[in-house]
Design a protein around this motif. Structure first.
Motif, PDB file in Angstrom:
ATOM      1  N   LEU A   5       0.818  -1.208   0.000  1.00  0.00           N
ATOM      2  CA  LEU A   5       0.000   0.000   0.000  1.00  0.00           C
ATOM      3  C   LEU A   5       0.854   1.261   0.000  1.00  0.00           C
ATOM      4  N   ALA A   6       2.032   1.190   0.603  1.00  0.00           N
ATOM      5  CA  ALA A   6       2.892   2.363   0.676  1.00  0.00           C
ATOM      6  C   ALA A   6       3.551   2.665  -0.671  1.00  0.00           C
ATOM      7  N   TRP A   7       3.804   1.666  -1.489  1.00  0.00           N
ATOM      8  CA  TRP A   7       4.463   1.883  -2.781  1.00  0.00           C
ATOM      9  C   TRP A   7       3.814   1.012  -3.855  1.00  0.00           C
ATOM     10  N   PRO A   8       2.713   1.474  -4.452  1.00  0.00           N
ATOM     11  CA  PRO A   8       1.992   0.664  -5.440  1.00  0.00           C
ATOM     12  C   PRO A   8       2.657   0.640  -6.814  1.00  0.00           C
ATOM     13  N   PHE A   9       3.758   1.373  -6.997  1.00  0.00           N
ATOM     14  CA  PHE A   9       4.375   1.500  -8.317  1.00  0.00           C
ATOM     15  C   PHE A   9       5.560   0.569  -8.529  1.00  0.00           C
ATOM     16  N   ARG A  10       5.693  -0.432  -7.697  1.00  0.00           N
ATOM     17  CA  ARG A  10       6.781  -1.390  -7.900  1.00  0.00           C
ATOM     18  C   ARG A  10       6.395  -2.355  -9.019  1.00  0.00           C
ATOM     19  N   PRO A  11       7.363  -3.024  -9.626  1.00  0.00           N
ATOM     20  CA  PRO A  11       7.034  -3.921 -10.739  1.00  0.00           C
ATOM     21  C   PRO A  11       6.061  -5.025 -10.338  1.00  0.00           C
ATOM     22  N   ALA A  12       5.055  -5.214 -11.169  1.00  0.00           N
ATOM     23  CA  ALA A  12       4.079  -6.280 -10.978  1.00  0.00           C
ATOM     24  C   ALA A  12       4.113  -7.260 -12.151  1.00  0.00           C
ATOM     25  N   LYS A  13       4.752  -6.843 -13.252  1.00  0.00           N
ATOM     26  CA  LYS A  13       4.814  -7.672 -14.458  1.00  0.00           C
ATOM     27  C   LYS A  13       6.164  -7.474 -15.131  1.00  0.00           C
ATOM     28  N   MET A  14       6.683  -8.556 -15.683  1.00  0.00           N
ATOM     29  CA  MET A  14       7.961  -8.538 -16.403  1.00  0.00           C
ATOM     30  C   MET A  14       7.739  -9.224 -17.743  1.00  0.00           C
ATOM     31  N   ALA A  15       8.314  -8.652 -18.816  1.00  0.00           N
ATOM     32  CA  ALA A  15       8.169  -9.264 -20.144  1.00  0.00           C
ATOM     33  C   ALA A  15       9.372  -8.913 -21.013  1.00  0.00           C
ATOM     34  N   PHE A  16       9.706  -9.804 -21.929  1.00  0.00           N
ATOM     35  CA  PHE A  16      10.725  -9.494 -22.930  1.00  0.00           C
ATOM     36  C   PHE A  16      10.084  -8.605 -23.982  1.00  0.00           C
ATOM     37  N   HIS A  17      10.703  -7.487 -24.257  1.00  0.00           N
ATOM     38  CA  HIS A  17      10.222  -6.517 -25.233  1.00  0.00           C
ATOM     39  C   HIS A  17      10.317  -7.128 -26.631  1.00  0.00           C
ATOM     40  N   PRO A  18       9.380  -6.818 -27.534  1.00  0.00           N
ATOM     41  CA  PRO A  18       9.431  -7.360 -28.895  1.00  0.00           C
ATOM     42  C   PRO A  18      10.695  -6.993 -29.676  1.00  0.00           C
ATOM     43  N   LEU A  19      11.429  -5.964 -29.259  1.00  0.00           N
ATOM     44  CA  LEU A  19      12.677  -5.613 -29.943  1.00  0.00           C
ATOM     45  C   LEU A  19      13.850  -6.515 -29.566  1.00  0.00           C
ATOM     46  N   SER A  20      13.661  -7.475 -28.673  1.00  0.00           N
ATOM     47  CA  SER A  20      14.727  -8.429 -28.343  1.00  0.00           C
ATOM     48  C   SER A  20      15.050  -9.237 -29.593  1.00  0.00           C
ATOM     49  N   ARG A  21      16.360  -9.373 -29.878  1.00  0.00           N
ATOM     50  CA  ARG A  21      16.729 -10.046 -31.129  1.00  0.00           C
ATOM     51  C   ARG A  21      18.208 -10.427 -31.138  1.00  0.00           C
TER      52      ARG A  21
END
Length: 126
Positions: A4-20
């Motif tokens: 509740l004190a810091w709701p902006f921490r990462p909740a999702k991680m993904a490889f960006h489509p520009l990975s190559r």
């Protein structure tokens, strides 16, 4: 910091489509971009240990691993790309024998934040 004190921490991680895979100076390299989003789906920076693995069944060796310390503010700034709002990892060719063109490669990522972790995978073609 609590949820509740810091709701902006990462909740999702993904490889960006520009990975190559990319050819740089006659070396094959991997250019990986990893996105993190908060619970609202907005891009955020991450803090913790970021582990990345690449699995390529037809390569030698077939699995390679790297770790990045995102608790180190200098390392965190160096890896974060403010244009794409993603972490940019440029890795030299990790194989003695790379995969053949068109072969599948699996990208695996894990962010360890201490009290929890986030995971991401992506299947790409070499």
């Amino acid at each position: 910091v609590g949820e509740l004190a810091w709701p902006f921490r990462p909740a999702k991680m993904a490889f960006h489509p520009l990975s190559r895979a990319d050819s740089i100076d006659a070396d094959t390299a991997l250019l990986l971009r990893i996105d993190f989003e908060d619970a609202d789906g907005d891009p955020v920076k991450a803090i913790g240990r970021l582990d990345v693995s690449i699995e390529a069944p037809t390569a030698t060796p077939c699995t390679r691993r790297w770790s990045f310390d995102l608790t180190d503010s200098d390392e965190n700034r160096r890896l974060f790309d403010p244009v794409t709002l993603a972490y940019r990892l440029h890795l030299k060719s990790p194989w003695d024998e790379p995969p053949r063109p068109g072969d599948p490669v699996r990208l695996i990522g894990r962010l360890d934040c201490g009290d929890r972790h986030l995971d991401a995978t992506a299947d790409v073609v070499w």
